[in-house]
Design a protein around this motif. Sequence first.
Motif, mmCIF file in Angstrom:
data_model
loop_
_atom_site.group_PDB
_atom_site.id
_atom_site.type_symbol
_atom_site.label_atom_id
_atom_site.label_comp_id
_atom_site.label_asym_id
_atom_site.label_seq_id
_atom_site.Cartn_x
_atom_site.Cartn_y
_atom_site.Cartn_z
ATOM 1 N N ARG A 181 -14.798 0.701 17.598
ATOM 2 C CA ARG A 181 -14.779 -0.376 16.615
ATOM 3 C C ARG A 181 -13.591 -1.288 16.863
ATOM 4 N NH1 ARG A 181 -13.403 3.149 11.131
ATOM 5 N NH2 ARG A 181 -11.244 3.704 11.689
ATOM 6 N N GLN A 182 -13.762 -2.521 16.441
ATOM 7 C CA GLN A 182 -12.681 -3.493 16.566
ATOM 8 C C GLN A 182 -12.603 -4.309 15.292
ATOM 9 O OE1 GLN A 182 -12.856 -6.082 20.009
ATOM 10 N NE2 GLN A 182 -10.655 -6.468 19.877
ATOM 11 N N TRP B 135 -21.637 -1.062 27.442
ATOM 12 C CA TRP B 135 -21.325 -1.436 26.053
ATOM 13 C C TRP B 135 -22.472 -2.213 25.435
ATOM 14 C CZ3 TRP B 135 -16.780 0.105 23.794
ATOM 15 C CH2 TRP B 135 -15.774 0.568 24.655
ATOM 16 N N TYR C 209 -18.667 -2.620 15.223
ATOM 17 C CA TYR C 209 -18.866 -1.307 15.834
ATOM 18 C C TYR C 209 -19.700 -1.453 17.104
ATOM 19 C CZ TYR C 209 -16.807 1.121 11.896
ATOM 20 O OH TYR C 209 -15.919 1.584 10.953
ATOM 21 N N TYR C 210 -19.199 -0.846 18.174
ATOM 22 C CA TYR C 210 -19.830 -0.951 19.490
ATOM 23 C C TYR C 210 -20.303 0.411 19.959
ATOM 24 C CZ TYR C 210 -17.472 -5.478 19.755
ATOM 25 O OH TYR C 210 -17.040 -6.752 19.520
ATOM 26 N N GLY D 86 -22.519 -4.974 19.714
ATOM 27 C CA GLY D 86 -21.784 -4.732 18.473
ATOM 28 C C GLY D 86 -22.578 -5.064 17.232
ATOM 29 N N ARG E 68 -9.676 -2.790 20.189
ATOM 30 C CA ARG E 68 -10.825 -1.900 20.038
ATOM 31 C C ARG E 68 -10.334 -0.455 20.062
ATOM 32 N NH1 ARG E 68 -15.979 -3.013 23.816
ATOM 33 N NH2 ARG E 68 -15.583 -5.050 22.866
#
Length: 123
Positions: free
Chosen positions: A38-39, A113, A94-95, A116, A45
């Motif tokens: 998450r970032q 990835w 959230y990734y 998000g 991140r």
Amino acid sequence: QVQLVESGGGLVQAGGSLRLSCAASGRTFSSYTMGWFRQAPGKEREFVAAISWTGGTTNYVDSVKGRFTISRDNTKNTVYLQMNSLKPEDTAVYYCNAGFSIVVVTERGGDYWGQGTQVTVSS
């Protein structure tokens, strides 16, 4: 290669719950360790949770232990993040992440990835 698509984000009040999903393409999903990062705005991140390809090993950042649960369904090529007792500080993008080692995914993320999904927790 694997492509990842997250869903399930949204706006929730503090104390509420959300379940994030990450759908993966490709026939080798079951061989990947999967993770969530998450970032938050203005922050780097950070790792949230990871699960081994068998589902037998999981890791969590301390701040979510006891509140978040990562799981996977290899028949559906999907990994989940059940988030309970949400707090405003959980607000972030959230990734979903995929890699070949739970150590690598936990420490820095694997090679793949998703785009998000936004989670916003109001107080």
